[in-house]
Design an enzyme around this catalytic site. Structure first.
Site, PDB file in Angstrom:
ATOM      1  N   CYS A   1      -4.181   0.084   1.214  1.00  0.00           N
ATOM      2  CA  CYS A   1      -4.329  -0.530  -0.111  1.00  0.00           C
ATOM      3  C   CYS A   1      -4.170  -2.041  -0.085  1.00  0.00           C
ATOM      4  O   CYS A   1      -4.576  -2.721  -1.031  1.00  0.00           O
ATOM      5  CB  CYS A   1      -3.309   0.062  -1.083  1.00  0.00           C
ATOM      6  SG  CYS A   1      -3.021   1.823  -0.877  1.00  0.00           S
TER       7      CYS A   1
ATOM      8  N   HIS B   1       1.698  -5.049  -7.453  1.00  0.00           N
ATOM      9  CA  HIS B   1       0.939  -3.908  -6.958  1.00  0.00           C
ATOM     10  C   HIS B   1       0.845  -2.865  -8.072  1.00  0.00           C
ATOM     11  O   HIS B   1      -0.227  -2.314  -8.317  1.00  0.00           O
ATOM     12  CB  HIS B   1       1.615  -3.345  -5.710  1.00  0.00           C
ATOM     13  CG  HIS B   1       0.805  -2.326  -4.987  1.00  0.00           C
ATOM     14  ND1 HIS B   1      -0.460  -2.591  -4.504  1.00  0.00           N
ATOM     15  CD2 HIS B   1       1.070  -1.027  -4.669  1.00  0.00           C
ATOM     16  CE1 HIS B   1      -0.935  -1.504  -3.911  1.00  0.00           C
ATOM     17  NE2 HIS B   1      -0.031  -0.548  -3.999  1.00  0.00           N
TER      18      HIS B   1
ATOM     19  N   HIS C   1      -6.679   2.317  -9.345  1.00  0.00           N
ATOM     20  CA  HIS C   1      -6.326   1.813  -8.012  1.00  0.00           C
ATOM     21  C   HIS C   1      -7.580   1.833  -7.152  1.00  0.00           C
ATOM     22  O   HIS C   1      -8.060   2.896  -6.761  1.00  0.00           O
ATOM     23  CB  HIS C   1      -5.245   2.711  -7.413  1.00  0.00           C
ATOM     24  CG  HIS C   1      -4.622   2.169  -6.162  1.00  0.00           C
ATOM     25  ND1 HIS C   1      -5.277   1.314  -5.302  1.00  0.00           N
ATOM     26  CD2 HIS C   1      -3.389   2.370  -5.606  1.00  0.00           C
ATOM     27  CE1 HIS C   1      -4.493   1.021  -4.286  1.00  0.00           C
ATOM     28  NE2 HIS C   1      -3.337   1.646  -4.455  1.00  0.00           N
TER      29      HIS C   1
END
Length: 849
Positions: free
Chosen positions: A275, A410, A450
């Site tokens: 990620c 995040h 995401h």
């Protein structure tokens, strides 16, 4: 013999009993990691409840993730351990560069963000993305509920959801020189990144073919799901080779594909950090610039999975059962998957300022690291690594934490992940300095989900636009703080509405964090761009030049430029002209207009004065140029037009002989530029050797003459045409003429071409003549429905690999022996047919088998 270490203290014994009860184990060791013996976040919450009941202490969830063994947790609960965090910022303090003027004291290590492009859910470009962010648009798509069995035999429901791109399978293959077959065999996430890369670099105002330095690219992608589709199709279509699948879908060829198609000659590297991939790419690109490995650097990531499969919910997983990502909220129950692509263009700040680039933001510093073993498990986030990477980035940026007034986190919206992240942020920002205003906190994942390998660049682009435009967008779906987040221990406040951003006495300065599954951490510090120096207004006429790959794209580009001038009256026309002159790739279909001011430009570009919008498709590289000048002006004319980029090989005057005129016309496509009243252009047009390919331009308006020269394909030194250096400005991106390219795992997909590994179509040999055979192979190999006999194989998208396959097929179908270079000597159907028939006629003994 058991290697488990038994509990020693009373607290350790109680914790061991709790673990065995929750995990349904017979025994555990005091050094076992909770998450490595079957535990997960929801079970940790049960552990916490039992600790509160039996020991009388209710620890925060992040603390249980930090102290994830019985021994460390018992020591923490008993008060016999020191805080598990790095030492405060005492000896390694960041700098004091907190001037309110972002242009003051620029450092050699500062990096300018001069270009960006993206595609995210509900957004085809950065402007639309920004508009959605400021308006608080939730771009996640939600679908009818699904049922699933949960523990205890109870059937529960969840909402499938995802942030999905609009038509990511549509692609302008012709623009990039792809055959339809090549486009079909290339993963859509690679194709989206390729288009965004072009948009970003042209948005920065640069043409890679004319950039004098090295351009690098650092990019990463998510795991390809298109590979599975191609493998399935391969079972039915033997023409799809393993090599096709390897080069068309794997991440190894992601960055190099962009470098090849755009002509980038700097370092080219694929980056993979889960990620955190795309923020890692930003860090590496900045480092490459600082080390001198390149002069421009692209950085970003792409995550487009086709067919688009939504994440299934499972108990204990990270996917939200309600279909909504709620970062930092009490109702947070998981993350939502998303698709997206983003890429930026970086340049050393001092050079960006000197070159008149548009600077969106300044990248002051960045850092990357890994949590190592210091966390609950391989997939769990840590605190120490996060704190250290943030402090390292702040030191690199030479700023204090208290000078940072926005933090793009995040922020995945998981019940435990957010508290752990904020705990680390609190530690990292505890510099002991007084803070007059809070640090606003947000996460883009509430808007788009995401986006995996593109997650870091999504937050980066959001923050770049915020520091540039002075507004912080709201972080969506936040109403009540997650009770496990200790906001009181730090400076952070979640931003819930569009907030003007003008910190008192400080520049707009922000941090961006990205964390990768597996422990990767990345952090960058951004700052608002320096203000451009004031300059005087220019009333000079300007020549606007536009080019495109097709006539339709040229018309659309013209309309887009007119729209930008309408929407942004603050644009200086000389900057618009300069950006179009030097900052766009050159194509065969061209158009120019000489305009006086913005209103005049709008009138001409909108079609109200069609005679002034001059269009042509006769651009040609390498045209010979002759100057037609009066005898007395010859030397001065040559000097003037040479400074503008022309390289005349002849100068003709009224006294030139017929032999000299004839010799000049012997060169096909020669351009004659008449300066002054030489009377030569009429003489040339009347000459019997004059052809339609010859061009004669009489200079009455110097700007119009430049437009005509550019229209004919001659290189122009545009800097010499401006009294002072203009500035580059962001202009609309190229209007791709997309078509749908998508193979599906079934018989409905478009058939692909045969290869040397496939059985040849022997019916071609008996039913078709030579030209028909060659034409059919051209269409099959290139994935085209039809081919003109005069079209060049390589202009249609063929390359040496496809040419090798085609030659192999011809040798199986016809009694010939060929070398691949034959395709370069005879690249059209008609020419190759003639070569083949000549060989068969001259050497009838050449046979196969």
């Amino acid at each position: 013999m058991s290697t488990l270490q038994p509990p020693v203290t009373q607290t350790e014994r109680i914790l061991a009993e709790i673990w065995c009860d929750v995990l349904e184990l017979d025994e555990v060791g005091v050094l076992d990691n909770f998450f490595e013996v079957g535990g997960y976040s929801m079970l940790m919450q049960l552990v916490r409840e039992q600790i509160a009941q039996r020991i009388g202490i209710r620890p925060k969830l992040p603390e249980l993730f930090i102290y994830s063994t019985i021994r460390s947790c018992a020591a923490f609960l008993d008060g016999s351990t020191q805080e598990h965090e790095p030492d405060p910022l005492t000896q390694e303090r960041a700098g004091e560069s907190d001037s309110a003027d972002p242009g003051a004291g620029g450092r050699d290590t500062d990096i300018a963000v001069i270009g960006l492009a993206c595609r995210f859910p509900d957004a085809v470009d950065a402007d639309q993305f920004w508009g959605n962010l400021v308006s608080g648009v939730d771009s996640v798509s939600r679908f009818p509920k699904k049922s699933f069995p949960s523990p205890g035999g109870i059937t529960r429901e969840y909402v499938p959801a995802g942030g999905l791109l609009q038509a990511p399978e549509w692609f302008d293959a012709g623009y990039f020189g792809y055959t339809p077959r090549e486009a079909l065999l290339t993963d859509p996430q690679h194709r989206v990144l390729l288009e965004c890369s072009l948009e970003a670099i042209e948005g920065a105002g640069y043409d890679p073919d004319r950039f004098p330095g090295l351009i690098g690219i650092y990019a990463g992608s998510s795991l390809s799901t298109y590979t599975e589709t191609l493998r399935a199709r391969q079972q039915e279509d033997a023409s799809i080779t393993s090599w096709d699948i390897l080069t068309g879908t794997t991440s190894d060829y992601l960055a190099s594909r962009v470098a090849y198609k755009l002509g980038l000659r700097g370092p080219t590297a694929n980056v993979q950090a889960a990620c955190a991939t795309s923020l890692y790419a930003v860090h590496f690109a900045a480092r490459a610039l600082l080390s001198g490995e390149c002069d421009l650097a692209l950085a970003g990531g792409t995550s487009v999975r086709l067919p688009a499969a939504l994440d299934n919910y499972r108990v204990g997983g990270i996917t939200s059962p309600t279909g909504t990502c709620r970062p930092f909220d009490a109702a947070a129950d998981g993350v939502i998957g998303g698709q997206g692509c983003g890429i930026i263009v970086l340049k050393r700040l001092s050079e960006a300022i000197a070159d008149g680039d548009h600077i969106h933001a300044v990248l002051r510093g960045s850092a990357v690291n890994n949590d190592g073993r210091d966390r609950a498990g391989f997939t769990a986030p840590g605190v120490r690594g996060q704190v250290e990477v943030i402090r390292a980035a702040q030191r690199a940026a030479d700023v204090t934490p208290s000078s940072i007034t926005y933090l793009e986190a995040h922020g995945t919206g998981t019940r435990v992940g957010d508290p752990i992240e904020v705990a680390g942020l609190n530690h990292a920002f505890a510099d002991g300095e007084p803070r007059e205003q809070p640090c606003l906190l947000g996460s883009v994942k509430g808007n788009i989900g995401h986006t995996d390998a593109a997650a870091g660049i999504a937050g980066f682009i959001k923050t770049v636009l915020a520091v540039e435009r002075g507004i912080i967008p709201p972080s969506l779906h936040y109403s009540e703080p997650n009770p496990d987040i200790d906001f009181a221990a730090g400076p952070f406040t979640v931003v819930t509405e569009p907030t003007p951003w003008e910190p008192a006495g400080l520049p707009r300065r922000a941090g961006v964090t990205s964390r990768g599954l597996g422990g990767g951490n990345a952090h960058v510090v951004l700052e608002q761009p320096p203000s451009p120096l004031p300059r005087e207004h220019s009333a000079q006429d300007q020549v606007l030049v536009l080019s495109a790959h097709t006539p339709a794209a040229l018309d659309e580009l013209t309309a887009r430029i007119a729209g930008r001038l309408t929407d942004h009256p603050e644009l200086d026309l000389r900057d618009v002209a300069w950006t179009l002159q030097v900052g766009r790739r050159l194509h065969g279909h061209r158009r120019y207009a000489v305009v006086r001011d913005r209103q005049d430009a709008l009138r001409v570009l909108s079609g109200d004065a069609p005679e002034r919008l001059v269009t042509g498709d006769h651009a040609r590289d390498g045209r010979a140029v002759a100057l037609l000048v009066p005898e007395t002006d010859a030397a001065q004319a040559v000097q003037h037009w040479t400074a503008l980029g022309l390289k005349p090989d002849l100068t003709l005057t009224p006294d030139s002989s017929d032999a000299q005129i004839r010799a000049a016309l012997d060169t096909p496509g020669r351009l004659f530029l008449e300066i002054g009243d030489s009377q030569l252009s009429a003489r040339l047009r009347e000459h019997p050797q004059w052809t339609p390919d010859h061009i004669a331009i009489t200079v009455t308006d110097p700007l119009a003459a430049l437009g005509e020269l550019w229209l004919a394909g001659l290189p122009i030194n545009w800097a010499a045409a401006h009294a002072e250096q203009p500035r580059r400005v962001p202009l609309p991106s190229y209007p791709f003429q997309r078509q749908r390219y998508l193979l599906e795992a079934g018989p409905t997909a478009q058939p692909t071409a045969p290869t040397a590994d496939a059985e040849p179509d022997t019916e071609l040999d008996t039913k078709l003549d030579t030209e028909q055979t060659v034409s059919k192979l051209f269409t099959q190999m290139l994935g085209l429905s039809d081919v003109d006999p005069q079209d060049n194989f390589f202009d249609l998208g063929g390359d040496s690999l496809v040419a090798t396959e085609l030659v192999g097929q011809l040798e199986q179908l016809l009694p010939v022996q060929l070398e691949v270079r034959s395709m370069y000597l005879a690249p059209s159907v008609r020419e190759l047919t003639a070569l083949l028939e000549e060989q068969m006629r001259d050497d009838p003994a050449v046979r196969r088998g």
